[in-house]
Design a protein around this motif. Structure first.
Motif, PDB file in Angstrom:
ATOM      1  N   LYS A   1      83.929  26.703 -25.655  1.00 29.61           N
ATOM      2  CA  LYS A   1      84.940  25.649 -25.737  1.00 29.61           C
ATOM      3  C   LYS A   1      86.301  26.152 -26.225  1.00 29.61           C
ATOM      4  CE  LYS A   1      84.297  21.698 -27.717  1.00 29.61           C
ATOM      5  NZ  LYS A   1      84.527  20.479 -26.972  1.00 29.61           N
TER       6      LYS A   1
ATOM      7  N   SER B   1      81.594  17.608 -27.404  1.00 34.50           N
ATOM      8  CA  SER B   1      81.876  17.249 -26.014  1.00 34.50           C
ATOM      9  C   SER B   1      82.027  18.527 -25.174  1.00 34.50           C
ATOM     10  CB  SER B   1      83.143  16.411 -25.949  1.00 34.50           C
ATOM     11  OG  SER B   1      84.172  17.033 -26.690  1.00 34.50           O
TER      12      SER B   1
ATOM     13  N   ASN C   1      83.942  19.962 -23.033  1.00 37.02           N
ATOM     14  CA  ASN C   1      85.242  20.270 -22.447  1.00 37.02           C
ATOM     15  C   ASN C   1      85.821  21.483 -23.154  1.00 37.02           C
ATOM     16  OD1 ASN C   1      85.260  18.071 -24.596  1.00 37.02           O
ATOM     17  ND2 ASN C   1      87.317  18.943 -24.793  1.00 37.02           N
TER      18      ASN C   1
ATOM     19  N   SER D   1      87.763  14.670 -22.955  1.00 40.56           N
ATOM     20  CA  SER D   1      86.305  14.856 -22.913  1.00 40.56           C
ATOM     21  C   SER D   1      85.791  14.539 -21.509  1.00 40.56           C
ATOM     22  CB  SER D   1      85.633  13.931 -23.922  1.00 40.56           C
ATOM     23  OG  SER D   1      86.063  14.249 -25.214  1.00 40.56           O
TER      24      SER D   1
ATOM     25  N   ARG E   1      86.653  26.353 -29.436  1.00 40.54           N
ATOM     26  CA  ARG E   1      86.768  25.376 -30.530  1.00 40.54           C
ATOM     27  C   ARG E   1      86.972  26.088 -31.860  1.00 40.54           C
ATOM     28  NH1 ARG E   1      84.250  19.900 -31.080  1.00 40.54           N
ATOM     29  NH2 ARG E   1      83.539  19.535 -33.203  1.00 40.54           N
TER      30      ARG E   1
HETATM   31 MG    MG Z   1      85.310  16.711 -28.506  1.00 44.35          MG
END
Ligand code: MG
Ligand code: AMP
Length: 356
Positions: A64, A151, A153, A159, A66
């Motif tokens: 991700k 999520s 994405n 998302s 992230r």
């Molecule tokens: Mg999210």
């Protein structure tokens, strides 16, 4: 980590079929073996990995992009699993789980020491949810482990509410996708901190404040960062909701929220076009007749009388506006009653500016 190929299991219309659906069995096995797999839930598509396996959890962050200080929600398929993750289950959490699980509600509870710091980003609490989607539940069951899943994405993007959104963002970056058709609510779960005297909404979502109040009582529910006199303040950074400080859900073209009537939006369209910009407008169906001819692209968000529909379609509509030639996206705003709170929260996080 990159994959030559991201496997797609097509298990559309799973409802009613047996749990031995081969695609789900295989995807569950892959999660058990430490792979990351995207799957549908009733909120949005999730990107799941074995929550007890640090290396697997790390793959989620990598795929991700992230930030490591944004903790993950752990998904379970049986309320009993809550006690395997929580060092204690506060009364508040028990009441809410009894009423809203399975469903779009995430509970923050004190974590057991054994729960990985990779999942909780070093916090002493863990976020837990039991989803209400037959594929998600069957997959967790097959995996035989709690499944950490944000999520599915790329970090910062809207998302995914369809498998094709996941493919667009993560093809070649994850092992597989279970394609089960569009997700339901279309916005992420409500995140509620249950570690204090009262329930604190850290992120509004599918379960509304009003629904929580019906169960716990009117004074027993607060919204983190919320000030009554300034309703736009709902996304204020709060140390309790580490993920909310990042920009989220955003399309690539700049997104401007316009709080005003049709005239304000029409003026703004002209202003942008005079600068040579192509303008996409996201507005309710009721404003289509007045705005469609002026905008370069008009995307209907749905009827103002059906906020649930608007929520379910929102991310798809943001992505749709992005696929046009637009240099700028203008979007109208909503009241923060009921599911409107979650809609406005996501729009504010996605927007570059909010012009009131
Ligand atoms: Mg999210
Ligand atoms: P996502 O996985 O993208 O749906 O985001 C999960 C949300 O839950 C983020 O806003 C996180 O900050 C929040 N969250 C997860 N775990 C915790 C926790 N232990 N305490 C507070 N917020 C959390």
């Amino acid at each position: 980590m990159s994959y030559k190929q991201t496997t797609v299991w097509d298990v559309d219309n799973f409802e009613g079929k047996s749990f031995s659906e081969p695609g789900i069995k295989e995807a569950g096995l892959w999660i058990k073996r430490g792979e990351v797999i995207a799957f549908p839930t009733e909120t949005v598509y999730g990107l799941g990995a074995d929550a007890t396996n640090d290396a697997a959890v790390e793959k989620i962050f990598e795929a991700k992009g992230r930030p490591g200080d944004n903790p993950l929600i752990v998904h379970i398929d049986d309320q009993k699993q809550l006690t395997e993750l929580a060092s204690s289950v506060p009364h508040l959490a028990r009441q809410l789980a009894d009423c809203f699980w399975p469903g779009p509600l995430t509970l923050i509870v004190p974590k057991k020491e054994a729960v990985s710091e990779k999942v909780t980003a070093g916090l002493s609490t863990v976020a837990v949810r039991m989803p209400d989607h037959p594929i998600a539940r069957a997959l967790i069951k097959e995996a035989e482990v709690p499944v950490a899943a944000p999520s599915a994405n790329r970090s910062g993007r809207p998302s995914p509410t369809k498998a094709e959104h996941v493919k667009h963002d993560l093809n070649g970056r994850i092992a597989g996708i279970v394609d089960g058709g569009p997700s339901g609510y279309g916005l992420e779960s409500t995140v509620v901190d249950c570690t204090g005297e009262k329930a604190w909404i850290l992120r509004p979502g599918g379960i509304t404040k009003e629904q929580l109040e019906d169960v716990l009582g009117k004074n027993q529910v607060g919204i983190s960062g919320w000030e009554e006199e300034n309703q736009a303040n709902i996304t204020t950074e709060s140390p309790k909701a580490p993920g909310m400080k990042y920009r989220h859900y955003a399309p690539e073209a700049p997104l401007i929220l316009l709080n005003g009537n049709k005239k304000v939006i029409l003026n703004r369209i002209k202003q942008e076009q005079n600068k040579g910009n192509k303008v996409a407008v996201l507005a309710v169906e009721e404003h289509k007749r007045d705005l469609e001819h002026a905008a370069d692209t008009f995307v209907s968000l749905g009827s103002i009388n059906n906020l649930e529909y608007i929520a379910a379609q929102l991310y798809d509509n943001l992505r749709q506006a992005d696929r046009t030639e637009a240099d700028i996206i203008l979007c109208e705003t909503f009241s923060t009653k009921g599911v409107g709170l979650a809609i406005m929260n996501r729009l504010e996080k996605a927007a570059d500016a909010y012009e009131k």
